[in-house]
Design an enzyme around this catalytic site. Sequence first.
Site, PDB file in Angstrom:
ATOM      1  N   HIS A 219      56.891  42.590  22.472  1.00  0.00           N
ATOM      2  CA  HIS A 219      56.451  41.945  21.219  1.00  0.00           C
ATOM      3  C   HIS A 219      55.988  42.971  20.165  1.00  0.00           C
ATOM      4  CE1 HIS A 219      52.605  42.080  23.325  1.00  0.00           C
ATOM      5  NE2 HIS A 219      52.820  40.952  24.006  1.00  0.00           N
ATOM      6  N   ASN A 222      52.750  43.473  17.760  1.00  0.00           N
ATOM      7  CA  ASN A 222      51.592  42.815  18.364  1.00  0.00           C
ATOM      8  C   ASN A 222      51.089  43.601  19.562  1.00  0.00           C
ATOM      9  OD1 ASN A 222      53.372  40.068  17.378  1.00  0.00           O
ATOM     10  ND2 ASN A 222      51.255  40.271  16.738  1.00  0.00           N
ATOM     11  N   ASP A 277      57.463  34.281  23.996  1.00  0.00           N
ATOM     12  CA  ASP A 277      56.084  34.408  24.518  1.00  0.00           C
ATOM     13  C   ASP A 277      55.452  33.014  24.565  1.00  0.00           C
ATOM     14  OD1 ASP A 277      53.800  35.539  25.518  1.00  0.00           O
ATOM     15  OD2 ASP A 277      53.303  36.708  23.746  1.00  0.00           O
TER      16      ASP A 277
END
Length: 380
Positions: A219, A222, A277
Amino acid sequence: MRRTIAAKELVTSSGLLEDPLVTMDGGRIVRISTRDSEAITQVDHEFPDCTLTPGFLDIHFHGAAGYDVMEARPEALETVARYLARAGVTRFLPTTVTASLEATSYALERMANFIEADTSTEAAQAVGVHIEGPFLSHTKRGMHPAEFLHTPSPELLTRFWEISRGHLKLMTIAPEIPGALETIAHAVSLGIRCSMGHSAATRAEAIAALETGVVSATHTFNAMSAYDHREPGILGVVLDRADLYADLICDGVHVSPEAVRLWLRAKGSDRAILITDCLEAAGMPDGKYKLGQTVVHVAGATCTTEDGVLAGSVISLDRAVENLQQMTGAGLPVASRLASINPARMLGLPETLVPGAAADFNIYDVQGRRLGTILRGVLL
């Protein structure tokens, strides 16, 4: 029973195939050809003006429809697998979240049972396990509970590997913490792909991880240290290196459209990967849910812990494909590739559009709307 489907276009790894004919038998692809190259007397399913894409592969998925994959009960995994199939996902990696060793071991054993069981005709296939934690940075752990983080070691990874009966396909790890490089090297020897994430690694630490065997980043943006022009850190390396895959949550919450465009320009259509996610709250009303052993509050598209930390998403992968097109101007061939061909290649899975592969496709109309899914030769 042998059947043939026809469409206007088929998205392949090398581009668009015009006027494709796909012959299927027993849920498998027998042949891919074109109307010009083959004289055929019968087409069982015609999709005029439609584009076929490969079925999607979600490599970072925690749950949906009210179930967390850490529960790992057969009915829970079957429910989320059916949910995924209805969202165009034909394969997935159930993904652990940092938890006690007992809870992680419980989940891994039961995920292995599910992978080895016969998947129903209307459920996505689990093709391996992604362990996200416990080898993460304390400073970039996000919602992962600090008390359950562990120092990486080949010994602990071997324990997870054995409990999963060799079904570990992907591991997220912070490369800067002690023991990480040795554990990455051991993972590579076991055939596990390594992705760096939840990390405050410096440029040098990130490059060392790549040289040891890391192939991707988890990700992007992040749970990573911010970019600095003198010490670009992990993010600078992720965006700069052409040999590194990088995945991203394209839900409009985790990453701004500007950053999404920057990421796609940096990684290109061959190395960018879309993930969700996704949490158990996907497909459910707003409220309180669980991610592993952590309570998560869901309001609209935003999922946060009690402390206000972002904790996964409720987006589906077909919506992420749609969002990418809207944010970047990329067409369906590129956007769908990021959700199918690229993650499969990163994991080292066999090619999907070849004889013998599962007959898994998504059907898109001329406006770019997903009309349905063909799952192992069956039209859902």
